[in-house]
Design an enzyme around this catalytic site. Structure first.
Site, PDB file in Angstrom:
ATOM      1  N   TYR A  32      -2.577  -7.128 -11.412  1.00 14.78           N
ATOM      2  CA  TYR A  32      -2.361  -7.081  -9.960  1.00 14.78           C
ATOM      3  C   TYR A  32      -3.689  -6.806  -9.233  1.00 14.78           C
ATOM      4  CZ  TYR A  32      -0.469  -5.434  -5.516  1.00 14.78           C
ATOM      5  OH  TYR A  32      -0.193  -5.255  -4.195  1.00 14.78           O
ATOM      6  N   LYS A  89       9.193  -3.273  -4.992  1.00 15.76           N
ATOM      7  CA  LYS A  89       9.630  -4.593  -5.435  1.00 15.76           C
ATOM      8  C   LYS A  89      11.092  -4.522  -5.884  1.00 15.76           C
ATOM      9  CE  LYS A  89       5.296  -5.168  -4.502  1.00 15.76           C
ATOM     10  NZ  LYS A  89       4.236  -5.111  -5.470  1.00 15.76           N
ATOM     11  N   ASP A 140       2.614  -1.349 -16.515  1.00 14.59           N
ATOM     12  CA  ASP A 140       3.113  -1.597 -15.166  1.00 14.59           C
ATOM     13  C   ASP A 140       4.295  -2.566 -15.321  1.00 14.59           C
ATOM     14  OD1 ASP A 140       3.622  -2.647 -12.622  1.00 14.59           O
ATOM     15  OD2 ASP A 140       1.526  -2.553 -11.998  1.00 14.59           O
ATOM     16  N   ARG A 194       6.118  18.850  -1.027  1.00 15.16           N
ATOM     17  CA  ARG A 194       5.088  18.145  -1.804  1.00 15.16           C
ATOM     18  C   ARG A 194       5.316  18.345  -3.292  1.00 15.16           C
ATOM     19  NH1 ARG A 194       0.596  20.469  -3.094  1.00 15.16           N
ATOM     20  NH2 ARG A 194       0.243  21.496  -1.096  1.00 15.16           N
TER      21      ARG A 194
HETATM   22  C1  LIG Z   1       2.946  -4.486  -5.597  1.00 14.39           C
HETATM   23  C2  LIG Z   1       2.407  -4.133  -6.943  1.00 14.39           C
HETATM   24  C3  LIG Z   1       1.657  -2.960  -7.132  1.00 14.39           C
HETATM   25  C4  LIG Z   1       1.265  -2.050  -5.983  1.00 14.39           C
HETATM   26  O1  LIG Z   1       2.371  -1.475  -5.390  1.00 14.39           O
HETATM   27  P1  LIG Z   1       2.425  -1.010  -3.831  1.00 14.39           P
HETATM   28  O2  LIG Z   1       3.795  -0.501  -3.703  1.00 14.39           O
HETATM   29  O3  LIG Z   1       2.119  -2.228  -3.011  1.00 14.39           O
HETATM   30  O4  LIG Z   1       1.374   0.036  -3.661  1.00 14.39           O
HETATM   31  C5  LIG Z   1       1.236  -2.672  -8.416  1.00 14.39           C
HETATM   32  N1  LIG Z   1       1.531  -3.480  -9.457  1.00 14.39           N
HETATM   33  C6  LIG Z   1       2.239  -4.614  -9.308  1.00 14.39           C
HETATM   34  C7  LIG Z   1       2.530  -5.456 -10.492  1.00 14.39           C
HETATM   35  C8  LIG Z   1       2.705  -4.981  -8.056  1.00 14.39           C
HETATM   36  O5  LIG Z   1       3.394  -6.118  -7.898  1.00 14.39           O
END
Ligand SMILES: *Cc1c(COP(=O)(O)O)cnc(C)c1O
Length: 385
Positions: A103, A200, A175, A51
């Site tokens: 998001y 992604k 982000d 962890r």
């Molecule tokens: C998918 C996404 C998230 C969340 O990510 P997860 O891996 O699904 O928890 C946050 N911000 C953006 C811009 C995203 O496309």
């Protein structure tokens, strides 16, 4: 040659990739061990409990930190857990400004979960930095940047928002999921913390969910590391290994994604069944110049409005063969989806219309298939409406 002087493609292949000293394997092994034994009461080999830290995860963290240009990274089990970790840097009564088209999962976490914990949020149209300035309060501690936005590809002027934050004594968190560090590095504009859903583009193969928080100063790095450990948000060694495998091809993948995206956007823009295309790489995009200045490329996410609304959209979803009807994005395979009832269904109808999302809107995550095939397939779907 230290990694700072290496080109992006070189860093993505080599940074953090620990060679195995036991059998000379070229790649980082998976260390699934939950615990690590001590040589004596004073001595560990750098790890004691997974962890808190794990050698496979460290490899991934060093890689992503090198790509973003940060000093530290913590790899988490989802993108949402990366966001959860950084939000714990704030206290009840602190105020955070975010865009009204962030998001959906982030919006839910802010507007519901963390609002109940006493954090305060303002959601503004961040395409105009004046709106951000007008929302600043004495207790504003953070400005949350997400650019380009989802699904309509609005661009936030990162440097301008950082300036507002700095004069307000607030930090900025970006982000960077939609472009990846290959196409946009928010640290270069003065952002304090960068995070990703590695689900992604960074992983890029639609086979793992994960997240990452990257910091560029010691104080934030220590705080984030403390929180990820305390909250138990670190990703598993197996997931870290998959993402580390994926990230090595980030640069050539992004180039291939963008080739397909540009070709598709140009075809859509010229097609009579398409009312409007939202892609920052088209000179008709209202923020084309800003995107060109701030990004190293236009990325591979886009949306378009189809003439004929929902029935026409349903026809496209049924007829196009190369695109799967699915949420998520950033994988090698092309996906499309319907924000109205899929990715943005958790917004109220009014909020969707305010944001410009309608029954005509289709979002596309362009994969790395041959651009000619992607264009031909979408074209036959549009032609046959
Ligand atoms: C998918 C996404 C998230 C969340 O990510 P997860 O891996 O699904 O928890 C946050 N911000 C953006 C811009 C995203 O496309």
């Amino acid at each position: 040659m230290d990694s700072q002087n290496q080109h992006f493609e070189t860093r993505s292949v080599h940074a953090g990739v620990a060679k195995d000293n036991s059998y000379n394997s070229v790649i980082t092994p998976i260390y699934p061990s939950s615990t690590f034994y001590w040589d004596d009461l004073q001595t560990t080999r750098g790890y004691d409990y997974t962890r808190s830290g794990n050698p496979t995860r460290t490899g991934l963290e060093q890689n992503i930190a090198a790509l973003e240009g940060g000093i530290d990274c913590r790899a988490t089990c989802t993108g949402m857990s990366a966001i959860t970790a950084v939000l714990h840097m704030f206290q009840p009564g602190d105020h955070i400004i975010a865009s009204d088209d962030i998001y959906g999962g982030t919006y839910r976490l802010f507007a519901d979960v963390f609002t109940r914990q006493g954090l305060e949020f303002s959601f503004v149209k961040m395409t105009d930095p004046a709106n951000v300035k007008a929302a600043v309060r004495p207790n504003t501690k953070c400005i949350w940047i997400e650019t380009p936005s989802n699904p309509l590809m609005n661009i936030v002027d990162i440097a301008a928002v950082v300036e507002v934050a700095q004069s307000a004594g607030a930090i900025t968190i970006a982000d960077n999921t939609f472009l990846s560090p290959y196409l946009q590095r928010p640290f270069e504009f003065g952002v304090d913390i960068v995070l990703h859903s590695t689900t992604k583009y960074i992983n890029g193969h639609s086979d793992v969910v994960g997240g990452a928080v990257v910091t560029r100063d010691k104080e934030n790095a220590e705080r984030v590391a403390y929180l990820v450990n305390a909250l138990g948000l670190g990703c598993s060694p197996f997931d870290a290994w998959l993402v580390l495998r994926g990230v090595k091809t980030l640069a050539p993948r992004m180039e291939a994604h963008q080739r397909g995206a540009m070709a598709l956007a140009e075809m859509l823009d010229a097609h009579p069944a398409v009312e409007k295309v939202y892609y920052p790489g088209l000179p008709t995009h209202p923020q084309y110049d800003l995107a060109k200045r701030q990004q190293k490329g236009f990325g591979a996410m886009m949306s378009f409005d189809v003439v004929g609304g929902r029935p026409a959209a349903e026809h496209i979803f049924r007829t196009a063969r190369l695109y799967s009807l699915a949420e998520s994005l950033g994988g090698v395979e092309s996906l499309f989806e319907y924000p109205e009832s899929m990715s943005h269904a958790s917004m109220t109808l009014e909020a969707r219309r305010n944001a410009g999302i309608t029954e005509k809107t289709i979002r596309v995550s362009v994969g790395i298939e041959n651009p000619d095939d992607l264009v031909a397939d979408m074209q036959q779907a549009l032609d046959s409406i």
